[in-house]
Design an enzyme around this catalytic site. Sequence first.
Site, PDB file in Angstrom:
ATOM      1  N   GLN A   1       1.755   4.326   1.848  1.00 15.46           N
ATOM      2  CA  GLN A   1       1.696   4.424   3.296  1.00 15.46           C
ATOM      3  C   GLN A   1       2.747   5.377   3.828  1.00 15.46           C
ATOM      4  O   GLN A   1       3.634   5.832   3.100  1.00 15.46           O
ATOM      5  CB  GLN A   1       1.912   3.046   3.917  1.00 15.46           C
ATOM      6  CG  GLN A   1       3.256   2.430   3.548  1.00 15.46           C
ATOM      7  CD  GLN A   1       3.404   0.990   4.042  1.00 15.46           C
ATOM      8  OE1 GLN A   1       4.106   0.735   5.005  1.00 15.46           O
ATOM      9  NE2 GLN A   1       2.718   0.059   3.369  1.00 15.46           N
TER      10      GLN A   1
ATOM     11  N   SER B   1       0.822  -1.206   0.000  1.00  8.99           N
ATOM     12  CA  SER B   1       0.000   0.000   0.000  1.00  8.99           C
ATOM     13  C   SER B   1       0.855   1.255   0.000  1.00  8.99           C
ATOM     14  O   SER B   1       1.998   1.264   0.459  1.00  8.99           O
ATOM     15  CB  SER B   1      -0.908   0.003   1.233  1.00  8.99           C
ATOM     16  OG  SER B   1      -0.131  -0.044   2.418  1.00  8.99           O
TER      17      SER B   1
ATOM     18  N   LYS C   1       8.690   4.901  13.326  1.00  4.53           N
ATOM     19  CA  LYS C   1       9.188   3.790  12.515  1.00  4.53           C
ATOM     20  C   LYS C   1       9.983   4.277  11.303  1.00  4.53           C
ATOM     21  O   LYS C   1       9.625   3.983  10.159  1.00  4.53           O
ATOM     22  CB  LYS C   1       8.016   2.908  12.058  1.00  4.53           C
ATOM     23  CG  LYS C   1       8.434   1.584  11.429  1.00  4.53           C
ATOM     24  CD  LYS C   1       7.211   0.874  10.854  1.00  4.53           C
ATOM     25  CE  LYS C   1       7.611  -0.398  10.120  1.00  4.53           C
ATOM     26  NZ  LYS C   1       6.473  -1.025   9.418  1.00  4.53           N
TER      27      LYS C   1
ATOM     28  N   HIS D   1       4.739   6.163   7.988  1.00  2.00           N
ATOM     29  CA  HIS D   1       4.842   5.757   9.381  1.00  2.00           C
ATOM     30  C   HIS D   1       4.897   7.008  10.253  1.00  2.00           C
ATOM     31  O   HIS D   1       5.670   7.930   9.975  1.00  2.00           O
ATOM     32  CB  HIS D   1       6.081   4.903   9.600  1.00  2.00           C
ATOM     33  CG  HIS D   1       6.165   3.731   8.663  1.00  2.00           C
ATOM     34  ND1 HIS D   1       5.191   2.756   8.600  1.00  2.00           N
ATOM     35  CD2 HIS D   1       7.089   3.393   7.727  1.00  2.00           C
ATOM     36  CE1 HIS D   1       5.518   1.861   7.681  1.00  2.00           C
ATOM     37  NE2 HIS D   1       6.665   2.233   7.132  1.00  2.00           N
TER      38      HIS D   1
ATOM     39  N   ARG E   1      -2.223   3.919   6.055  1.00  2.90           N
ATOM     40  CA  ARG E   1      -2.394   3.589   4.641  1.00  2.90           C
ATOM     41  C   ARG E   1      -3.414   4.511   3.964  1.00  2.90           C
ATOM     42  O   ARG E   1      -4.330   4.993   4.605  1.00  2.90           O
ATOM     43  CB  ARG E   1      -2.860   2.139   4.484  1.00  2.90           C
ATOM     44  CG  ARG E   1      -1.922   1.106   5.060  1.00  2.90           C
ATOM     45  CD  ARG E   1      -2.486  -0.296   4.885  1.00  2.90           C
ATOM     46  NE  ARG E   1      -1.605  -1.311   5.463  1.00  2.90           N
ATOM     47  CZ  ARG E   1      -1.640  -1.690   6.735  1.00  2.90           C
ATOM     48  NH1 ARG E   1      -2.533  -1.151   7.557  1.00  2.90           N
ATOM     49  NH2 ARG E   1      -0.803  -2.603   7.186  1.00  2.90           N
TER      50      ARG E   1
ATOM     51  N   GLU F   1      12.801   3.757   8.654  1.00  3.33           N
ATOM     52  CA  GLU F   1      13.209   2.441   8.171  1.00  3.33           C
ATOM     53  C   GLU F   1      14.177   2.558   6.999  1.00  3.33           C
ATOM     54  O   GLU F   1      14.344   3.620   6.395  1.00  3.33           O
ATOM     55  CB  GLU F   1      11.989   1.615   7.765  1.00  3.33           C
ATOM     56  CG  GLU F   1      11.210   2.186   6.596  1.00  3.33           C
ATOM     57  CD  GLU F   1       9.918   1.423   6.334  1.00  3.33           C
ATOM     58  OE1 GLU F   1       9.380   0.795   7.259  1.00  3.33           O
ATOM     59  OE2 GLU F   1       9.434   1.467   5.181  1.00  3.33           O
TER      60      GLU F   1
ATOM     61  N   LYS G   1      -7.054  -2.868   2.835  1.00  3.82           N
ATOM     62  CA  LYS G   1      -7.085  -2.686   4.277  1.00  3.82           C
ATOM     63  C   LYS G   1      -7.623  -1.302   4.644  1.00  3.82           C
ATOM     64  O   LYS G   1      -7.880  -0.459   3.783  1.00  3.82           O
ATOM     65  CB  LYS G   1      -5.677  -2.876   4.854  1.00  3.82           C
ATOM     66  CG  LYS G   1      -5.121  -4.288   4.712  1.00  3.82           C
ATOM     67  CD  LYS G   1      -3.752  -4.407   5.336  1.00  3.82           C
ATOM     68  CE  LYS G   1      -3.197  -5.817   5.225  1.00  3.82           C
ATOM     69  NZ  LYS G   1      -1.848  -5.949   5.843  1.00  3.82           N
TER      70      LYS G   1
ATOM     71  N   HIS H   1       5.464   6.298   0.856  1.00  4.51           N
ATOM     72  CA  HIS H   1       6.217   5.308   0.098  1.00  4.51           C
ATOM     73  C   HIS H   1       5.366   4.073  -0.144  1.00  4.51           C
ATOM     74  O   HIS H   1       4.327   3.885   0.508  1.00  4.51           O
ATOM     75  CB  HIS H   1       7.500   4.903   0.829  1.00  4.51           C
ATOM     76  CG  HIS H   1       7.259   4.283   2.181  1.00  4.51           C
ATOM     77  ND1 HIS H   1       6.921   5.009   3.292  1.00  4.51           N
ATOM     78  CD2 HIS H   1       7.306   2.984   2.590  1.00  4.51           C
ATOM     79  CE1 HIS H   1       6.781   4.209   4.335  1.00  4.51           C
ATOM     80  NE2 HIS H   1       6.993   2.969   3.926  1.00  4.51           N
TER      81      HIS H   1
END
Length: 423
Positions: A113, A111, A138, A115, A298, A140, A304, A279
């Site tokens: 999304q 998706s 988060k 964070h 998301r 990453e 979802k 991203h």
Amino acid sequence: MAINRTNQQLVNLKCSVQNYDWGRIGHDSQVARLFESNCGDQIDETKHYAEFWIGTHVSGPSFLQGSDNDNVSLKSWILQNPKVLGDVVVDKWGYDLPFLLKVLSIGRPLSIQAHPDKELAGSLHKLQPNMYKDSNHKPEMALALTEFEALCGFISSEELDVLLQSVPEIKQVVGNAYNEQILTVNKHNNGVVKEERVIRSIFTKLMSVNREVISKAVSRFIHRLSKESETRQLTNKEKLVLKLEKQYPDDVGVLAALLLNHVKLETGEALYIAANEPHAYLSGECIECMAASDNVVRAGLTQKYMDVKTLCSMLTYNQGLPEILKGVPMNQYVRRYTPPFEEFEVDQCVLDHGASVVFPALPGPSVFVVISGEGSMVTSSCEERVSEGAALFAPAGLEVRVNTESELQFYRAGVNNKVILNP
């Protein structure tokens, strides 16, 4: 391996797997093969194997390997042996690993999304604990094991201008928002357009339009591209959009993808993503490391729950291509990838036949995962044979020598060295 064992030994780990529907199927998935070797579980050739987790997060905890310890989680063992983290980590993050290491096998796009940062993560966890599992941020990093594709960050202002002129379907959806934003900004800024406000306005308008309008716009766009493909070569971004539409028909993410940078990584290149950056990973397999969180907001290319309002309000709206890390050689076998985040860095190690390398003792903990090959990890008190799927925890202060009689590829994740050396 008893729970009261010495704190200065390697700890073998039994790790968790996530079977998300975007993962690769059966043995086509590197994640599946690692999980099978790590846990001895038989692979289901009809299931999707998406993520292999090495860490302490509640959504996918690792456990100590061994007949006496199968029910002892790494998290609980650390709580009973906090010295394994080192004083620097305990003082800064408490009695837990501040990072989470994963291997990802991507069969279809994830998706669109972002964070949340720490402040927003705390609020979301308090309001919706079933959706947002923890209160941590988060940031990453994805380090490519194969050719890897992703959408990351917003395109530049120059690219945005070209896009709005060349894709009338988007202009029809967001045109008024774009024109009004330009006029407003010009009026209050002496003709200087604040780029962030423009991309924010366009993205928010696009993501907020009702599904019927989006469905019609996507249909018109796909129909036009299909016709034009008969007379001209489509761009990589246009080919991507056609692919996304087949997998997510009528999804707003098909159009939103045009606003994001399409990034391709070669094996050994890495992409890092800060909190609040949009991203979507598209294809390939990678090592992923992050702060110890599982929070995702998301808003496209997914079935979802989508929290469009939160996503649009939280984004940084930075524009331009992201930085690609190629790693810094530490020696002839090890390359280090250090993103601008305190919680983690990652070492890639590829040993030739008969080679050996030493990982010096550090003031913080590390985790290792073996991707391929066979060898041994040696400390002052023991030697562990390792092969594909092996995952190990190394306490703070432990020097590890790795030897191999064949080519051995593995990765080490630990706290960012700048934090460890300059607490």
